[in-house]
Design a protein around this motif. Structure first.
Motif, PDB file in Angstrom:
ATOM      1  N   VAL A 392       0.830  -1.211   0.000  1.00  0.00           N
ATOM      2  CA  VAL A 392       0.000   0.000   0.000  1.00  0.00           C
ATOM      3  C   VAL A 392       0.864   1.260   0.000  1.00  0.00           C
ATOM      4  O   VAL A 392       0.613   2.200  -0.771  1.00  0.00           O
ATOM      5  CB  VAL A 392      -0.945  -0.007   1.223  1.00  0.00           C
ATOM      6  CG1 VAL A 392      -1.641   1.340   1.369  1.00  0.00           C
ATOM      7  CG2 VAL A 392      -1.979  -1.115   1.084  1.00  0.00           C
ATOM      8  N   GLU A 393       1.882   1.309   0.852  1.00  0.00           N
ATOM      9  CA  GLU A 393       2.742   2.495   0.904  1.00  0.00           C
ATOM     10  C   GLU A 393       3.473   2.703  -0.415  1.00  0.00           C
ATOM     11  O   GLU A 393       3.676   3.836  -0.849  1.00  0.00           O
ATOM     12  CB  GLU A 393       3.750   2.363   2.053  1.00  0.00           C
ATOM     13  CG  GLU A 393       3.144   2.343   3.447  1.00  0.00           C
ATOM     14  CD  GLU A 393       2.481   3.655   3.832  1.00  0.00           C
ATOM     15  OE1 GLU A 393       2.602   4.646   3.078  1.00  0.00           O
ATOM     16  OE2 GLU A 393       1.826   3.682   4.886  1.00  0.00           O
ATOM     17  N   SER A 394       3.855   1.620  -1.073  1.00  0.00           N
ATOM     18  CA  SER A 394       4.531   1.724  -2.375  1.00  0.00           C
ATOM     19  C   SER A 394       3.590   2.295  -3.427  1.00  0.00           C
ATOM     20  O   SER A 394       3.992   3.131  -4.257  1.00  0.00           O
ATOM     21  CB  SER A 394       5.043   0.351  -2.822  1.00  0.00           C
ATOM     22  OG  SER A 394       5.971  -0.178  -1.890  1.00  0.00           O
ATOM     23  N   VAL A 395       2.332   1.868  -3.397  1.00  0.00           N
ATOM     24  CA  VAL A 395       1.341   2.384  -4.350  1.00  0.00           C
ATOM     25  C   VAL A 395       1.112   3.871  -4.131  1.00  0.00           C
ATOM     26  O   VAL A 395       1.039   4.654  -5.097  1.00  0.00           O
ATOM     27  CB  VAL A 395       0.014   1.599  -4.211  1.00  0.00           C
ATOM     28  CG1 VAL A 395      -1.106   2.291  -4.989  1.00  0.00           C
ATOM     29  CG2 VAL A 395       0.193   0.167  -4.706  1.00  0.00           C
ATOM     30  N   ILE A 396       1.015   4.293  -2.863  1.00  0.00           N
ATOM     31  CA  ILE A 396       0.790   5.713  -2.559  1.00  0.00           C
ATOM     32  C   ILE A 396       1.925   6.568  -3.124  1.00  0.00           C
ATOM     33  O   ILE A 396       1.697   7.578  -3.795  1.00  0.00           O
ATOM     34  CB  ILE A 396       0.693   5.933  -1.032  1.00  0.00           C
ATOM     35  CG1 ILE A 396      -0.552   5.282  -0.473  1.00  0.00           C
ATOM     36  CG2 ILE A 396       0.679   7.420  -0.700  1.00  0.00           C
ATOM     37  CD1 ILE A 396      -0.607   5.285   1.035  1.00  0.00           C
ATOM     38  N   THR A 397       3.157   6.171  -2.824  1.00  0.00           N
ATOM     39  CA  THR A 397       4.313   6.948  -3.279  1.00  0.00           C
ATOM     40  C   THR A 397       4.406   6.956  -4.800  1.00  0.00           C
ATOM     41  O   THR A 397       4.761   7.980  -5.406  1.00  0.00           O
ATOM     42  CB  THR A 397       5.604   6.391  -2.660  1.00  0.00           C
ATOM     43  OG1 THR A 397       5.509   6.480  -1.232  1.00  0.00           O
ATOM     44  CG2 THR A 397       6.820   7.148  -3.134  1.00  0.00           C
TER      45      THR A 397
END
Length: 486
Positions: A392-397
């Motif tokens: 999820v954090e990778s998708v946000i960034t």
């Protein structure tokens, strides 16, 4: 108003970040051994819930108010009127948050067993909004923020060792967290009189702030929902012990990330100030330096923590947390992912008024995070929650980077990033070699960490990385001044 030195601001924020790194480095190992995974799990479960009510109380005002106040900080009358508006808006949102918390404690059966802890931690709701941290960010009062934070960390350290002595003392540990949170905000109320007068004679206009504030609030809601939902779902689907393992695994990653993120927060008010005054060249130069700095620190931090995950976790938390080693390893790349995302948010998105990008990315993250947690936790447990968080954090960034590509794309920055990546590979090989020479965990840390840091620094100087050269120049200048004064 005299413009604060950006270098001094960064130094003070870095000192604050180091203190924030050292504080849990002392407190959490002690607390995790005394309270055990079950007690730590209780604290983190309740704090994960309280964060949502703090979010309602804050109403997304922090980033919005810091940006807007930075623009008008030289106009005392406008700043007073603006501050009154924001303070009154926060009082309304705080009252709403308390009412919702009371309703939750009455109607959610799961919460009844944690009621005393909820009562203690609820103090965060009141002072999260009335502390006006945005004001000191706008005025770049990072020296005051640093001294204030370290002072209350020392108070909390004494509180911890006096009151937390056995597993049943988790309520005192919760109280310590409240003191460290609300103490600085109480001090803020008195110190704010140096900059504003909340009792100035001006009409209150809350309505005009609601629309922009709600964009930030929506972003903050989605951010908090997806960052805390993993611990909440673990608490409901598994046990306090599972939450304790997950908290231990993520704690070290978050501490290191926060050192970088705190330093990056220095640049948001200055970026807003530059753009408001049409100084676009200075803004671009600052943004590119900040991007290089982010990669310079975040890449080796992620790699080093991955390679030393087991000895760090055992020394930091104790052998009873060994089941969390694989969870900690899968979370290590988050240091780089979150750091770069913070750079995009603090230096590009907020100063350029592109906060809707942040809102879109966080809304995507909420649905993705809930879905992945519900899918992964029944299969892989704590490891599944960590894997969901990384995705999820990778998708946000990635979403933020795509939208901000024109602002961050630079051949010079790419070259600096390549230097940092090469230096990280060399450092990683050295860490593996050194750590493999001994089986004693403390000795692995004591030898591999400083050797890795020194080797990386030397590599960056040899490759002439701009961040390393700037740091060396600053040290030389400081030594030269001391020599001349002597």
């Amino acid at each position: 108003m005299a413009v604060q030195s950006l270098k001094k601001n960064a130094v003070f924020n870095f000192i604050k970040a180091l203190a924030n790194f050292a504080f849990p480095l002392i407190t959490f190992p002690y607390a995790s051994r005394v309270l055990m995974p079950d007690g730590i799990g209780k604290i983190n479960f309740v704090n994960s819930i309280i964060e949502y009510f703090v979010l309602i109380a804050e109403l997304g005002v922090g980033s919005y108010a810091a940006r807007e106040a930075a623009k008008i900080r030289d106009d005392k009358a406008r700043l007073n009127a603006f501050s009154r508006d924001i303070f009154c808006l926060n009082l309304i949102s705080t009252a709403a948050a308390f009412l919702l918390l009371i309703a939750a404690m009455l109607f959610v059966p799961k919460f009844s067993a944690y009621r005393p802890l909820f009562v203690i931690c609820s103090a965060k709701i009141l002072f999260s909004s009335t502390g006006m941290n945005w004001l000191f960010t706008a005025f770049e009062e990072f020296k005051y923020i640093t001294v204030r934070s370290i002072l209350f960390q020392c108070v909390c350290l004494a509180f911890l060792f006096v009151f937390v002595r056995k597993p049943d003392d988790y309520l005192y540990y919760g109280a310590m967290g409240v003191i460290s949170y609300i103490g600085p905000n109480i001090l803020n109320i008195f110190y704010s009189r140096k900059f504003i007068n909340l009792f100035s004679q001006s009409r209150i206009h809350i309505r005009k702030h609601i629309k922009p504030v709600m964009v930030f609030f929506g972003t903050d809601c989605a951010t908090k929902l997806h960052t805390a939902i993993d611990a909440v779902i673990l608490g409901f689907m598994m046990s306090d012990t599972a939450v304790g393992y997950y908290s231990a695994a993520s704690k070290i990653n978050r501490i290191i990330y926060l050192v970088i993120a705190t330093t990056l927060s220095t640049f948001m008010p200055r970026g807003s100030y530059y753009l408001e005054n049409g100084r676009h060249g200075e803004y671009r130069k600052m943004a590119h330096k900040c991007e290089s700095l982010t990669v310079f620190f975040a890449l080796p931090a992620s790699a080093g923590l991955f390679l030393l995950a087991e000895p760090l976790l055992v020394l930091f938390c104790g052998e009873q947390y060994l089941p969390a080693v694989s969870t900690m390893k899968v979370l290590c790349p988050i240091i780089f992912v979150l750091a770069f995302g913070t750079f995009l948010n603090q230096v590009v998105i907020v100063p350029q008024r592109k906060e809707k990008i942040g809102l879109i990315s966080q809304i995507v993250a909420v649905f993705l995070n809930i879905s992945l947690n519900l899918l992964f936790i029944p299969i892989w447990g704590v490891f599944g929650a960590a894997l969901a968080t990384l995705i999820v954090e990778s998708v946000i960034t990635l979403i933020k980077a795509i939208y901000c590509f024109r602002s961050i794309a630079s051949a010079a920055v790419a070259r600096e990033a390549a230097k940092a990546a090469f230096g990280t590979l060399v450092m990683g090989a050295a860490v593996v070699f050194i750590a493999g020479r001994t089986e004693q965990l403390w000795l692995q840390i004591l030898t591999a960490v400083p050797c890795g840091i020194i080797l990386y620094g030397i590599m960056m100087l040899v490759l002439r990385h701009e961040t390393a050269l700037a740091a060396l120049s600053a040290v030389k200048a400081r030594l030269a001044r001391k020599h001349s004064d002597g």
